[in-house]
Design a protein around this motif. Structure first.
Motif, PDB file in Angstrom:
ATOM      1  N   PHE A 142     -48.335  14.420 -32.256  1.00 40.42           N
ATOM      2  CA  PHE A 142     -47.734  15.699 -32.636  1.00 40.42           C
ATOM      3  C   PHE A 142     -47.991  16.009 -34.102  1.00 40.42           C
ATOM      4  O   PHE A 142     -48.262  17.161 -34.466  1.00 40.42           O
ATOM      5  N   ASP A 181     -35.492  19.070 -31.077  1.00 40.33           N
ATOM      6  CA  ASP A 181     -35.838  20.046 -30.044  1.00 40.33           C
ATOM      7  C   ASP A 181     -36.091  19.375 -28.695  1.00 40.33           C
ATOM      8  O   ASP A 181     -35.750  19.938 -27.641  1.00 40.33           O
ATOM      9  N   GLN A 182     -36.682  18.190 -28.699  1.00 37.39           N
ATOM     10  CA  GLN A 182     -37.022  17.523 -27.445  1.00 37.39           C
ATOM     11  C   GLN A 182     -35.800  16.898 -26.777  1.00 37.39           C
ATOM     12  O   GLN A 182     -35.691  16.904 -25.543  1.00 37.39           O
ATOM     13  N   GLN A 183     -34.895  16.328 -27.569  1.00 34.58           N
ATOM     14  CA  GLN A 183     -33.686  15.697 -27.037  1.00 34.58           C
ATOM     15  C   GLN A 183     -34.013  14.619 -25.993  1.00 34.58           C
ATOM     16  O   GLN A 183     -33.381  14.528 -24.935  1.00 34.58           O
ATOM     17  N   LYS A 184     -34.999  13.796 -26.290  1.00 32.81           N
ATOM     18  CA  LYS A 184     -35.355  12.677 -25.412  1.00 32.81           C
ATOM     19  C   LYS A 184     -36.106  11.627 -26.233  1.00 32.81           C
ATOM     20  O   LYS A 184     -36.515  11.874 -27.368  1.00 32.81           O
ATOM     21  N   ASP A 217     -46.943   9.175 -29.378  1.00 32.24           N
ATOM     22  CA  ASP A 217     -46.706  10.594 -29.052  1.00 32.24           C
ATOM     23  C   ASP A 217     -46.303  11.369 -30.309  1.00 32.24           C
ATOM     24  O   ASP A 217     -46.740  12.512 -30.505  1.00 32.24           O
ATOM     25  N   HIS A 251     -38.685  17.913 -34.537  1.00 35.78           N
ATOM     26  CA  HIS A 251     -39.316  17.820 -33.218  1.00 35.78           C
ATOM     27  C   HIS A 251     -38.440  17.018 -32.257  1.00 35.78           C
ATOM     28  O   HIS A 251     -38.275  17.410 -31.086  1.00 35.78           O
ATOM     29  N   LEU A 252     -37.881  15.918 -32.713  1.00 38.59           N
ATOM     30  CA  LEU A 252     -37.008  15.125 -31.857  1.00 38.59           C
ATOM     31  C   LEU A 252     -35.716  15.868 -31.532  1.00 38.59           C
ATOM     32  O   LEU A 252     -35.166  15.722 -30.432  1.00 38.59           O
ATOM     33  N   LEU A 289     -39.150   9.427 -27.404  1.00 43.68           N
ATOM     34  CA  LEU A 289     -40.595   9.612 -27.523  1.00 43.68           C
ATOM     35  C   LEU A 289     -41.206   8.360 -28.127  1.00 43.68           C
ATOM     36  O   LEU A 289     -40.610   7.706 -28.993  1.00 43.68           O
ATOM     37  N   ARG A 320     -35.603   8.668 -30.913  1.00 44.28           N
ATOM     38  CA  ARG A 320     -34.846   9.841 -30.463  1.00 44.28           C
ATOM     39  C   ARG A 320     -34.001  10.356 -31.619  1.00 44.28           C
ATOM     40  O   ARG A 320     -33.638   9.595 -32.534  1.00 44.28           O
ATOM     41  N   TYR A 321     -33.680  11.639 -31.563  1.00 44.34           N
ATOM     42  CA  TYR A 321     -32.864  12.250 -32.609  1.00 44.34           C
ATOM     43  C   TYR A 321     -31.443  11.703 -32.554  1.00 44.34           C
ATOM     44  O   TYR A 321     -30.854  11.545 -31.476  1.00 44.34           O
TER      45      TYR A 321
END
Length: 264
Positions: free
Chosen positions: A79, A66-69, A75, A63-64, A71, A115-116
């Motif tokens: 999820f 894909d989001q690239q920001k 949050d 998920h991180l 969190l 973050r990833y």
């Protein structure tokens, strides 16, 4: 021998190959009405698939990515569907903040966000230029490694290539594979007259003609066959006579005879 005779009342009937419509009491069963959904029995219960703590940890990493920001922790828990009070919250928080080399999640302790963490911490053109300019070697970077943390790397690399900021190696299908640093100030336009004279030079189509032309002007062609010296066996060098070591009987020099001149 009458006791050996089969008793008709004790015979066991073979089971019918087709299900019977009558119950054990003899009452006839009713068929379900048309359109009534059939009842399914012996259905296995939910075994908690996807709710294991390490499974949720893997979901978080994906998920991180894909989001690239950044969190927040709440949050991420929303999820994953982990409610407040669930003991897995503390377990996941510990995994997110782990310092192990295999952990792909970065933690910002200032605001408790996550973050990833990609293989290369490069996410935009400015960071790419800084990384290429600061590295000790001129080694290129694989685009697949950059894509791990930079979703739009293909389009951004194309824009940098158009500005002459990077050099890109592409495959036959045009897909970028490797990128290097480039200095646009070192790229100069060629004089048209020089280009014209350069293209006037005709190269022989036959490689043998080109080799002969080079040899006629006293040049050695790189494609010429290697010459092997077959002049015969090498002559062995004559070994110099071995000189003696330190002489220890100098006190008898007036008695001993010198035979050094007879050495071969």
């Amino acid at each position: 021998m009458s006791f050996l005779k089969a008793n008709p009342a004790s015979r066991i009937n073979a089971p019918s190959p087709t299900p019977s419509n009558t119950s054990a009491s003899g009452a006839k069963r009713k068929r379900p009405a048309d359109g009534t959904p059939a009842v399914v029995y012996s259905q296995p219960a939910d075994q908690g698939s996807g709710e294991h703590v390490y499974t949720r940890f893997t979901y978080t990493v994906n998920h991180l990515r894909d989001q690239q920001k950044w969190l927040g922790f709440d949050d991420i828990m929303g999820f994953l569907g982990v409610r407040p009070g669930d003991p897995q919250r503390d377990q996941l928080r510990t995994l997110f903040r782990s310092d192990s080399e295999g952990n792909r999640i970065s933690w910002n302790a200032a605001n408790d966000t996550y973050r990833y963490k990609p293989k290369l911490d490069i996410r935009n053109p400015a960071q790419l230029k800084g990384y290429l300019q600061n590295q000790k070697s001129a080694q290129g970077l694989a685009i697949k490694d950059l894509k791990d943390g930079w979703a739009t790397v293909a389009d951004d690399i194309k824009a940098m290539e158009d500005k002459k900021e990077v050099l890109v190696k592409r495959a036959k299908d045009g897909v970028a594979k490797t990128v290097w640093d480039n200095d646009p100030s070192l790229m100069h336009a060629m004089d048209p007259e020089f280009l014209n004279e350069w293209h006037k030079i005709a190269i022989p189509a036959n490689p043998d003609d080109l080799r002969a032309t080079l040899m006629n002007v006293g040049l050695h062609a790189a494609s010429a066959p290697r010459q092997v010296n077959n002049g015969g066996p090498k002559q062995k060098k004559k070994r110099a006579p071995r000189r003696g070591g330190k002489q220890t009987n100098t006190h008898m020099a007036h008695i001993l005879k010198d035979f050094s001149g007879m050495r071969k």
